[in-house]
Design a protein around this motif. Structure first.
Motif, PDB file in Angstrom:
ATOM      1  N   PHE A 187       0.815  -1.209   0.000  1.00 51.11           N
ATOM      2  CA  PHE A 187       0.000   0.000   0.000  1.00 51.11           C
ATOM      3  C   PHE A 187       0.854   1.267   0.000  1.00 51.11           C
ATOM      4  N   THR A 188       2.008   1.207   0.606  1.00 46.81           N
ATOM      5  CA  THR A 188       2.924   2.354   0.549  1.00 46.81           C
ATOM      6  C   THR A 188       3.346   2.609  -0.894  1.00 46.81           C
ATOM      7  N   THR A 190       1.788   1.608  -3.715  1.00 48.12           N
ATOM      8  CA  THR A 190       0.690   2.020  -4.593  1.00 48.12           C
ATOM      9  C   THR A 190       0.309   3.481  -4.369  1.00 48.12           C
ATOM     10  N   ARG A 191       0.395   3.941  -3.152  1.00 51.08           N
ATOM     11  CA  ARG A 191       0.116   5.362  -2.902  1.00 51.08           C
ATOM     12  C   ARG A 191       1.170   6.241  -3.569  1.00 51.08           C
ATOM     13  N   GLN A 192       2.426   5.815  -3.510  1.00 44.80           N
ATOM     14  CA  GLN A 192       3.491   6.589  -4.151  1.00 44.80           C
ATOM     15  C   GLN A 192       3.280   6.683  -5.655  1.00 44.80           C
ATOM     16  N   ARG A 194       0.338   6.230  -7.252  1.00 45.65           N
ATOM     17  CA  ARG A 194      -1.052   6.559  -7.565  1.00 45.65           C
ATOM     18  C   ARG A 194      -1.738   5.418  -8.308  1.00 45.65           C
ATOM     19  N   ALA A 277      -5.022   3.962   1.507  1.00 46.69           N
ATOM     20  CA  ALA A 277      -4.539   3.400   0.244  1.00 46.69           C
ATOM     21  C   ALA A 277      -5.631   2.666  -0.506  1.00 46.69           C
ATOM     22  N   THR A 279      -8.904   2.148  -2.453  1.00 47.62           N
ATOM     23  CA  THR A 279      -9.878   2.916  -3.227  1.00 47.62           C
ATOM     24  C   THR A 279     -11.289   2.499  -2.845  1.00 47.62           C
TER      25      THR A 279
END
Length: 327
Positions: A187-188, A190-192, A194, A277, A279
């Motif tokens: 999740f870290t 994927t957030r970075q 987007r 993270a 959606t």
């Protein structure tokens, strides 16, 4: 209903959306009239994102969603999947010819000119190391057959590899109280980058509904009957890969944490949404009442840090040893 950004698509989708596996098949007998009533109720409650696949009822689920589009005027997004029609399901089958044929079939089932979001459907791990596969998806976007694409994965490692490809907009992965590993690193990342996260099996095949018992029985065509040991597909897709009795023990440990006025299912969905993270969670449903219960979770207050820590403890004591390193 809360809405969250999906990757870099520009879409804002309902944080509790609709997973359409159950209305297609592999969950016991389904009824089209009840399925349509359920889909309509989801739209009524603010859902604007539906997740399906070409193999759910051999296209039945896609066709029901196409019917929903004909019967309603509200716009909504549809994600479907391709790949599991391969027999045998091997990496070499993810060819340009096969992927193109799968896309054309889904376009026909959904009665659209372009698929909103196509996801590779839990392909074998080697596919994630085949850039030519993702090149085919890029070409299908350029040809106007797809608007966007993403992946559905079994393992965290597959997701981490997938998001190296710049066109990947979303990762669909099992994330629930009994499958917490994605939050450790994925999740870290994927957030970075987007990249959206679609949390599937949020209620762990019904375990986290709180309604199942040791006496519960399942129809012969329900995967909770025939796939507990992974006989038909990955074991992790049934009860999150957790031994059924262990899952029931974990549910009993969770019950005291559920706030008054909430169901365990709503609590489990709200727990997922606590992670920014994510959606959306995509619980399924075969009856309007299930949709009403699930969608209400989007409007519940945040869980306290104390409660979140207690949930983590239940996971570590009851589930982690069985599932954490496997997926």
């Amino acid at each position: 209903m809360e809405y969250r950004e999906l990757g870099r698509t520009g879409w804002k989708v309902s944080s509790v959306s609709f997973g359409a596996w159950a209305i297609g098949g592999s969950w016991g007998q389904t009824d089209d009239s009840e399925a349509m009533a359920t889909l309509h109720r989801a739209l009524d409650m603010g859902v604007n994102f539906f997740d399906t696949a070409d193999v759910y009822g051999d296209g039945r689920s896609e066709r029901l969603i196409a019917r929903l589009r004909r019967e309603r005027s509200e716009p909504f997004h549809v994600a479907t999947k391709a790949g599991r029609r391969l027999d045998p399901h091997v990496a070499s089958g993810y060819s340009r010819a096969n992927l193109t044929a799968f896309v054309e079939r889904s376009l026909d089932n959904l009665q659209v000119d372009a698929l909103d979001l196509l996801q590779l459907h839990c392909p074998p791990t080697p596919v994630f190391y085949m850039p030519e596969v993702f090149g085919v998806l890029d070409d299908l976007v350029k040809a106007g057959k797809l608007r966007h694409y993403g992946v559905s994965v079994e393992k965290v490692e597959e997701a981490i590899k997938a998001i190296e490809y710049p066109g990947v907009q979303s990762v669909q992965i099992i994330y629930n109280i009994f499958r917490q590993r994605p939050a450790d690193l994925l999740f870290t990342l994927t957030r970075q980058r987007r990249v959206g996260i679609l949390a599937r099996l949020p209620l762990s095949s019904g375990l986290l509904s709180g309604r199942l018992t040791r006496e519960s029985t399942f129809a012969s065509d329900d995967h909770r009957n025939f796939n507990r040991e992974g006989a038909a597909f990955d074991r992790g897709e049934t009860f999150s890969g957790l031994d059924y009795d262990a899952g029931l023990r974990a549910v009993e440990a969770l019950r005291p944490l559920v706030p008054a006025g909430q169901t365990l299912a709503q609590f489990a969905l709200r727990w997922i949404l606590m992670n920014p993270a994510v959606t959306c969670a995509i619980p399924g449903g075969r009856r309007p009442a299930q949709v009403e219960e699930n969608m209400a979770a989007a409007d519940l207050p945040a869980l306290s840090g104390e409660v979140m820590e207690k949930v983590r403890k239940v996971y570590e004591e009851e589930a982690k040893a069985q599932v954490h390193q496997r997926w």
